[in-house]
Structure formats: structure tokens, C-alpha cells
Design a protein around this motif. Structure first.
Motif, PDB file in Angstrom:
ATOM      1  N   ARG A 167      -7.516   1.070  -2.944  1.00  0.00           N
ATOM      2  CA  ARG A 167      -7.856   1.982  -1.835  1.00  0.00           C
ATOM      3  C   ARG A 167      -6.686   2.905  -1.509  1.00  0.00           C
ATOM      4  NH1 ARG A 167     -10.596  -2.790   0.135  1.00  0.00           N
ATOM      5  NH2 ARG A 167      -8.806  -3.344   1.433  1.00  0.00           N
ATOM      6  N   ARG A 202      -6.474  11.705  -3.833  1.00  0.00           N
ATOM      7  CA  ARG A 202      -7.630  12.502  -3.427  1.00  0.00           C
ATOM      8  C   ARG A 202      -7.367  13.999  -3.588  1.00  0.00           C
ATOM      9  NH1 ARG A 202     -11.717  10.510  -0.986  1.00  0.00           N
ATOM     10  NH2 ARG A 202     -10.539   8.701  -0.200  1.00  0.00           N
ATOM     11  N   GLU A 261      -6.765   7.147  -2.042  1.00  0.00           N
ATOM     12  CA  GLU A 261      -6.452   8.071  -0.956  1.00  0.00           C
ATOM     13  C   GLU A 261      -5.301   8.998  -1.352  1.00  0.00           C
ATOM     14  OE1 GLU A 261      -6.950  10.135   2.371  1.00  0.00           O
ATOM     15  OE2 GLU A 261      -8.262   8.510   1.662  1.00  0.00           O
ATOM     16  N   ASP A 309       0.807  -1.219   0.000  1.00  0.00           N
ATOM     17  CA  ASP A 309       0.000   0.000   0.000  1.00  0.00           C
ATOM     18  C   ASP A 309       0.842   1.272   0.000  1.00  0.00           C
ATOM     19  OD1 ASP A 309      -1.894  -1.918   0.278  1.00  0.00           O
ATOM     20  OD2 ASP A 309      -2.701  -1.218   2.191  1.00  0.00           O
ATOM     21  N   ALA A 345       0.933   4.199  -2.875  1.00  0.00           N
ATOM     22  CA  ALA A 345       0.515   5.556  -2.525  1.00  0.00           C
ATOM     23  C   ALA A 345       1.587   6.585  -2.869  1.00  0.00           C
ATOM     24  CB  ALA A 345       0.166   5.630  -1.038  1.00  0.00           C
TER      25      ALA A 345
END
Length: 233
Positions: free
Chosen positions: A100, A107, A104, A72, A76
Motif C-alpha cells: 500500500r 501513483r 501510493e 512504510d 515509500a
């Protein structure tokens, strides 16, 4: 989507060429006909990331086809830097945790994140060999639902699944379709192909076309033929 200028926004030309110089020639050849370009592995590892920045800065749209998949935090951090490049679309494999994390990280930006469901070069035997118990169609639909739940901007799938995918994701998400060939065109390594007209009718929002345009003797004419077939839908 009846005017050529509007339809250009829905045709993504795959710059699957070995050098930035060749990619620049393709873009010059298609000036006024195309304005949205895909940059994938082949070009990325030949200076394509800087070219992607320049292409976006010049007013074109860029679909960065990196198919990210990692832990993750790594996903990211990668997405955070890609946001700064100014590209319009980015792919990652449609694994829920990765999606996910990417959502994020992106965003507040204009970056459209696309979940890659099942590659159009894969058929049922390929999916079985890869260790999945689901057939390609069922796997695509499951990943489409997971992409929707994760808040992704869209998905990538074959146009053979687009109609069923639209019933899951609704009208707002982008549905990007590779494996596009005109009727009678050479399939290459694609196993699940559809014509531009049928793809648009089935609910695709964007079509990715590489070899039928880039490999054509007259690239402008080839791109225009694709656009005409799209408009006929």
C-alpha cells in the motif's frame, strides 16, 4: 503475441552477472533479440543502479528486482526515487502494508510495482522452516489477492501457480514468472520450474530467464530458443 518483436516485450533477461562490463556484453550479444532486462542484487552492488538508468535511457526496459521490504515511510521514499530512474518494473515483498505504501508513492507514474509472493527456490519444507503455516500454493494465492487489493501492477510467482493466480487477479495485472527452463534444461537452485511454453499457456505475462541465456555459449541462440518456445504457446 505472434511476432518475435512483440514477444520480446514478454521476455525479461536476468543480468545476473558480477560486473557492469559483463552486463554490457550480454546486452550487446542480445541486441535485436532482447530489449527487457532484470537487474538484481548482484549487479546493483557493483554499479548496477547507474547502469539501470543508462539502460532505460537507451530505450530498453528495466526490471529492478530489489524485493523491497521495510517500514512504510522507508519503502515509500525508496519508491519515489526509483520512479525517477525511468525503470519499468520494481519488486517488493508482497506484505500488505508495504504494498500500500509503495502504490501510493508510485501513483501517477508508469512504474509497474510487482509483489513477490513465494520465491521459486522455496518448496513446502522451506516455507514451513520460515515460519509460515500455509503451503506455498495457498500462500501465493493469498498474497496475490492482497496485491490486487493494494492496487499493485502485478505479482511474481512460479508458473505452477499462474493459472490459479489469474483467476484471482484477472487479465490486467502483470504476472511475472521466474524459474523458467526449457525441457531437459538444468534446474540449478530452482525447485518449482516450468517451460516457457507452459508458463505462457498458464497465463504468465512476462518470463524472467537468466542462467539459460546468460550462461549459454551462444546467448542469441539461447534467447531465440526461449522466444520460439514462448511463441509455440
Amino acid at each position: 503475441m505472434t511476432a518475435t518483436s512483440d514477444m520480446k516485450e514478454h521476455l525479461i533477461v536476468g543480468l545476473d552477472v558480477p560486473t557492469v562490463a559483463e552486463a554490457e556484453r550480454v546486452v550487446r550479444d542480445l541486441e535485436g533479440v532482447a530489449s527487457f532486462y532484470k537487474i538484481g542484487y548482484q549487479l546493483v552492488f557493483a554499479g548496477g543502479l547507474e547502469f539501470a538508468r543508462d539502460l532505460a535511457a537507451s530505450g530498453n526496459k528495466v526490471f529492478l528486482d530489489m524485493k523491497l521490504l521495510d517500514i512504510d515511510n522507508t519503502v515509500a521514499k525508496g519508491v519515489e526515487n526509483i520512479v525517477r530512474m525511468g525503470v519499468s518494473m520494481l519488486t517488493l515483498h508482497a506484505y500488505p502494508k508495504a504494498m500500500r505504501a509503495a502504490v501510493e508513492a508510485a501513483r501517477g507514474s508508469d512504474l509497474c510495482l510487482l509483489g513477490v509472493t513465494v520465491l521459486t527456490s522455496m518448496d513446502e519444507q522451506d516455507v514451513i522452516e520460515a515460519g509460515y503455516e500455509l503451503d506455498p500454493h495457498t500462500l501465493v494465492l493469498r498474497r496475490a489477492e492482497q496485491a490486487l487489493q493494494a492496487g499493485m501492477g502485478g505479482i511474481v510467482c512460479s508458473a505452477q501457480e499462474t493459472e490459479a493466480v489469474r483467476r484471482i487477479v484477472g487479465p490486467s495485472m502483470a504476472v511475472v514468472t521466474p524459474g523458467i527452463r526449457l525441457a531437459g534444461g538444468e534446474r540449478g537452485d530452482q525447485k518449482r520450474v516450468v517451460t516457457p511454453r507452459d508458463a505462457m499457456r498458464n497465463g504468465s505475462s512476462h518470463l524472467v530467464v537468466a542462467r539459460p541465456i546468460v550462461g549459454a555459449v551462444d546467448r542469441r541462440a539461447a534467447a531465440q530458443a526461449i522466444l520460439d518456445d514462448m511463441r509455440s504457446a
